[in-house]
Enzyme design. Structure first.
Site, PDB file in Angstrom:
ATOM      1  CE1 TYR A  45      39.491 -43.585 -30.665  1.00 53.34           C
ATOM      2  CE2 TYR A  45      39.415 -45.903 -30.030  1.00 53.34           C
ATOM      3  CZ  TYR A  45      39.722 -44.591 -29.737  1.00 53.34           C
ATOM      4  OH  TYR A  45      40.293 -44.277 -28.516  1.00 53.34           O
ATOM      5  CB  SER A  85      43.145 -47.023 -27.178  1.00 52.39           C
ATOM      6  OG  SER A  85      42.162 -47.994 -26.951  1.00 52.39           O
ATOM      7  CE  LYS A 109      43.004 -42.909 -29.621  1.00 48.84           C
ATOM      8  NZ  LYS A 109      43.286 -41.493 -29.328  1.00 48.84           N
TER       9      LYS A 109
HETATM   10  P1  NAD Z   1      36.216 -37.147 -24.932  1.00 50.11           P
HETATM   11  O1  NAD Z   1      35.488 -37.177 -26.236  1.00 50.11           O
HETATM   12  O2  NAD Z   1      35.435 -36.951 -23.698  1.00 50.11           O
HETATM   13  O3  NAD Z   1      37.373 -36.036 -24.986  1.00 50.11           O
HETATM   14  C1  NAD Z   1      38.021 -35.669 -26.178  1.00 50.11           C
HETATM   15  C2  NAD Z   1      38.016 -34.151 -26.244  1.00 50.11           C
HETATM   16  O4  NAD Z   1      38.699 -33.736 -27.439  1.00 50.11           O
HETATM   17  C3  NAD Z   1      36.598 -33.574 -26.319  1.00 50.11           C
HETATM   18  O5  NAD Z   1      36.475 -32.546 -25.362  1.00 50.11           O
HETATM   19  C4  NAD Z   1      36.487 -33.029 -27.738  1.00 50.11           C
HETATM   20  O6  NAD Z   1      35.634 -31.900 -27.818  1.00 50.11           O
HETATM   21  C5  NAD Z   1      37.950 -32.693 -28.041  1.00 50.11           C
HETATM   22  N1  NAD Z   1      38.294 -32.719 -29.474  1.00 50.11           N
HETATM   23  C6  NAD Z   1      38.074 -33.694 -30.380  1.00 50.11           C
HETATM   24  N2  NAD Z   1      38.575 -33.343 -31.582  1.00 50.11           N
HETATM   25  C7  NAD Z   1      39.134 -32.115 -31.428  1.00 50.11           C
HETATM   26  C8  NAD Z   1      39.799 -31.227 -32.306  1.00 50.11           C
HETATM   27  N3  NAD Z   1      39.983 -31.506 -33.593  1.00 50.11           N
HETATM   28  N4  NAD Z   1      40.251 -30.049 -31.811  1.00 50.11           N
HETATM   29  C9  NAD Z   1      40.044 -29.710 -30.515  1.00 50.11           C
HETATM   30  N5  NAD Z   1      39.426 -30.515 -29.631  1.00 50.11           N
HETATM   31  C10 NAD Z   1      38.960 -31.710 -30.088  1.00 50.11           C
HETATM   32  O7  NAD Z   1      37.064 -38.498 -24.848  1.00 50.11           O
HETATM   33  P2  NAD Z   1      37.865 -39.123 -23.620  1.00 50.11           P
HETATM   34  O8  NAD Z   1      37.158 -40.346 -23.193  1.00 50.11           O
HETATM   35  O9  NAD Z   1      38.199 -38.097 -22.638  1.00 50.11           O
HETATM   36  O10 NAD Z   1      39.171 -39.583 -24.386  1.00 50.11           O
HETATM   37  C11 NAD Z   1      40.327 -38.772 -24.475  1.00 50.11           C
HETATM   38  C12 NAD Z   1      41.352 -39.457 -25.360  1.00 50.11           C
HETATM   39  O11 NAD Z   1      41.635 -40.739 -24.834  1.00 50.11           O
HETATM   40  C13 NAD Z   1      40.887 -39.681 -26.798  1.00 50.11           C
HETATM   41  O12 NAD Z   1      41.989 -39.492 -27.663  1.00 50.11           O
HETATM   42  C14 NAD Z   1      40.448 -41.136 -26.794  1.00 50.11           C
HETATM   43  O13 NAD Z   1      40.556 -41.701 -28.066  1.00 50.11           O
HETATM   44  C15 NAD Z   1      41.442 -41.735 -25.825  1.00 50.11           C
HETATM   45  N6  NAD Z   1      40.950 -42.963 -25.190  1.00 50.11           N
HETATM   46  C16 NAD Z   1      39.742 -42.957 -24.543  1.00 50.11           C
HETATM   47  C17 NAD Z   1      39.272 -44.138 -23.963  1.00 50.11           C
HETATM   48  C18 NAD Z   1      37.932 -44.190 -23.297  1.00 50.11           C
HETATM   49  O14 NAD Z   1      37.409 -45.291 -23.134  1.00 50.11           O
HETATM   50  N7  NAD Z   1      37.335 -43.087 -22.884  1.00 50.11           N
HETATM   51  C19 NAD Z   1      40.055 -45.298 -24.013  1.00 50.11           C
HETATM   52  C20 NAD Z   1      41.285 -45.257 -24.656  1.00 50.11           C
HETATM   53  C21 NAD Z   1      41.724 -44.075 -25.242  1.00 50.11           C
HETATM   54  C1  WQD Z   2      32.683 -53.147 -22.396  1.00 50.86           C
HETATM   55  C2  WQD Z   2      31.978 -54.504 -22.296  1.00 50.86           C
HETATM   56  C3  WQD Z   2      30.686 -55.043 -24.243  1.00 50.86           C
HETATM   57  C4  WQD Z   2      27.736 -51.825 -23.778  1.00 50.86           C
HETATM   58  C5  WQD Z   2      35.766 -49.409 -25.935  1.00 50.86           C
HETATM   59  C6  WQD Z   2      36.611 -49.214 -27.164  1.00 50.86           C
HETATM   60  C7  WQD Z   2      38.062 -49.177 -26.780  1.00 50.86           C
HETATM   61  C8  WQD Z   2      38.316 -48.155 -25.676  1.00 50.86           C
HETATM   62  C9  WQD Z   2      37.392 -48.337 -24.522  1.00 50.86           C
HETATM   63  C10 WQD Z   2      38.904 -46.073 -26.666  1.00 50.86           C
HETATM   64  C11 WQD Z   2      32.032 -55.317 -23.597  1.00 50.86           C
HETATM   65  C12 WQD Z   2      29.782 -54.878 -23.041  1.00 50.86           C
HETATM   66  C13 WQD Z   2      28.804 -52.682 -23.615  1.00 50.86           C
HETATM   67  C14 WQD Z   2      26.422 -52.323 -23.562  1.00 50.86           C
HETATM   68  C15 WQD Z   2      27.353 -54.483 -23.048  1.00 50.86           C
HETATM   69  N1  WQD Z   2      38.065 -46.824 -26.125  1.00 50.86           N
HETATM   70  N2  WQD Z   2      28.626 -53.986 -23.261  1.00 50.86           N
HETATM   71  N3  WQD Z   2      26.287 -53.640 -23.223  1.00 50.86           N
HETATM   72  O1  WQD Z   2      34.303 -52.170 -26.167  1.00 50.86           O
HETATM   73  O2  WQD Z   2      35.770 -52.763 -24.189  1.00 50.86           O
HETATM   74  O3  WQD Z   2      36.122 -50.641 -25.351  1.00 50.86           O
HETATM   75  O4  WQD Z   2      36.027 -48.362 -24.990  1.00 50.86           O
HETATM   76  O5  WQD Z   2      40.025 -46.338 -27.023  1.00 50.86           O
HETATM   77  O6  WQD Z   2      38.761 -48.880 -27.946  1.00 50.86           O
HETATM   78  O7  WQD Z   2      36.375 -50.274 -28.067  1.00 50.86           O
HETATM   79  O8  WQD Z   2      34.120 -50.886 -23.980  1.00 50.86           O
HETATM   80  O9  WQD Z   2      32.278 -50.121 -22.564  1.00 50.86           O
HETATM   81  O10 WQD Z   2      31.839 -50.492 -25.018  1.00 50.86           O
HETATM   82  O11 WQD Z   2      32.205 -52.447 -23.547  1.00 50.86           O
HETATM   83  O12 WQD Z   2      27.166 -55.653 -22.732  1.00 50.86           O
HETATM   84  O13 WQD Z   2      25.407 -51.620 -23.733  1.00 50.86           O
HETATM   85  O14 WQD Z   2      30.572 -54.263 -22.066  1.00 50.86           O
HETATM   86  O15 WQD Z   2      30.232 -56.081 -25.077  1.00 50.86           O
HETATM   87  O16 WQD Z   2      32.133 -56.662 -23.221  1.00 50.86           O
HETATM   88  P1  WQD Z   2      35.051 -51.755 -24.978  1.00 50.86           P
HETATM   89  P2  WQD Z   2      32.556 -50.900 -23.781  1.00 50.86           P
END
Ligand code: NAD
Ligand code: WQD
Length: 337
Positions: free
Chosen positions: A150, A125, A154
């Site tokens: 969290y 991330s 990572k």
């Molecule tokens: P998500 O929660 O929709 O998907 C994660 C999946 O993993 C879910 O289906 C959950 O049931 C499964 N899971 C969690 N723990 C598990 C375990 N112990 N065993 C088996 N399955 C398990 O999340 P996402 O948004 O699809 O994110 C996927 C990956 O990408 C995550 O590792 C997340 O940290 C990373 N990521 C997401 C974002 C984002 O903004 N969505 C940003 C950066 C990184």
């Molecule tokens: C985006 C912008 C908020 C909600 C998060 C995790 C990051 C990554 C992606 C996994 C910011 C603003 C939000 C609301 C708002 N995930 N906001 N009102 O914080 O950039 O990133 O998701 O790795 O680790 O921290 O994403 O969508 O929460 O926020 O004004 O109700 O929207 O302040 O500027 P963020 P976000």
């Protein structure tokens, strides 16, 4: 074409990536425990791809389940999405987050090693860039601080995987640093379906647009940005999915470890996204300015040169398409999947 194990394949990013993997001709096996997803997502993947999906309901913390999967299928590579991802929740449940994300990854690495599978694409991330690096973020920047458990999972998993690569040069590891994935599959069959009140901007806007919530709270309008609201690098989930195909191809034919940003390189503010969504849905989205959210930074966006050089990958979609596809999904699935 490869046999690919997809952990967390029922989740938001995993499900969209499964569709692209199948379309590209890969043979995939999904493992998920549905802790943050629904079985319906797998049916939707099957509906889009027209193929039956191999699926094991299991927790990656369960070493016997992992052994069973690796014994049964000859797996060439793993795409590892499974993990808990709610920043705020991780502050209240650090032990659960460290255990699920870090121990889960260690269990996976052990099962892979025992079966001589040494290729992994990991969901990292942009959060690993912490609060001190200047934007745009470049992969060579230091990544040893975070603002929450969290984020530290990572940072730590990246370090673990780097150490694995040092210990055994046969490993091939790609650390994909996603920026802010939003949007949905064009069909409207797949999209983001968070449990409870959304923590993230885009699903919150979707729920206001559909009439489930009254207004969006905008967290601060006094940041040093073009309109005072926070700026992020939003990336269409289908661009992200395609990025995984490139990373997989790279991992299949190279060894070593590479961290790669997946973003568009462009920053959009909270109000930019809100107005783009208003355009997509043809309605006003009410909002109120609220105090800043703890841990937020003013700006976060990627330098995308490395993904282009290493993979030949570039994002294709802008926030207009992300909003149009997100609106299509929420209209078709007002109560989620
Ligand atoms: P998500 O929660 O929709 O998907 C994660 C999946 O993993 C879910 O289906 C959950 O049931 C499964 N899971 C969690 N723990 C598990 C375990 N112990 N065993 C088996 N399955 C398990 O999340 P996402 O948004 O699809 O994110 C996927 C990956 O990408 C995550 O590792 C997340 O940290 C990373 N990521 C997401 C974002 C984002 O903004 N969505 C940003 C950066 C990184
Ligand atoms: C985006 C912008 C908020 C909600 C998060 C995790 C990051 C990554 C992606 C996994 C910011 C603003 C939000 C609301 C708002 N995930 N906001 N009102 O914080 O950039 O990133 O998701 O790795 O680790 O921290 O994403 O969508 O929460 O926020 O004004 O109700 O929207 O302040 O500027 P963020 P976000």
């Amino acid at each position: 074409m490869a046999n690919v194990l997809v952990t967390g394949g029922a989740g938001f990013i995993g499900s969209h990536t499964c569709v692209e993997l199948i379309a590209a001709g890969h043979d995939i096996i999904v493992v998920d425990n549905f802790s943050n997803s629904k079985r319906e997502a797998l049916l939707r993947i099957e509906e889009i791809s027209g193929k039956k999906l191999k699926f094991v309901e299991a927790d990656i913390l369960d070493q016997y389940a992992l052994k069973m999967i690796f014994d049964k299928y000859r797996i060439d590579a793993v795409i590892h999405f499974a993990g808990l991802k709610a920043v705020g929740e991780s502050v209240h449940m650090p032990v659960e987050y460290y255990h699920n994300n870090i121990t889960g990854t260690l269990m996976l690495i052990k099962a892979m090693r025992a079966h001589n599978c040494k290729k992994i694409v990991f969901s990292s991330s942009a959060t690993v860039y912490g609060v001190d690096n200047p934007v745009p973020y470049v992969e060579t920047m230091p990544t040893h601080t975070s603002t929450n458990p969290y984020g530290y999972t990572k940072v730590m998993i990246e370090q673990i995987l780097r150490d694995v690569a040092v210990s055994d040069p046969e490993w091939s590891i790609v650390l994909l640093r996603y920026f802010n994935p939003i949007g949905a599959h064009k069909s409207g069959l797949l999209g983001e379906d968070p449990n409870g009140i959304p923590n993230n901007l885009f699903p919150y806007i979707q729920q206001v647009a559909i009439g489930k919530r009254d207004y969006l709270g905008v967290f601060g309008n006094d940041y040093d940005t073009h309109d005072g609201t926070g700026v992020r690098d939003y990336i269409h989930v289908m661009d992200l999915a395609r990025g995984h195909l490139c990373a997989l191809d790279y991992a299949l034919s190279n060894t070593g470890v590479e961290a790669v940003n997946l973003g568009t390189g462009k920053g959009s503010s909270v109000l930019d996204v809100l107005h783009a969504f208003e355009k997509a849905c043809g309605r006003k989205i009410p909002y109120k300015i609220m105090p800043r959210r703890a841990g937020d930074i003013a700006r976060c966006y990627a330098n995308t040169d490395k993904a282009k050089e290493l993979f030949g990958w570039q994002a294709r979609y802008g926030i207009e398409e992300m909003c149009a596809d997100g609106w299509n999904f929420i209209q078709k699935n007002p109560n989620g999947l």
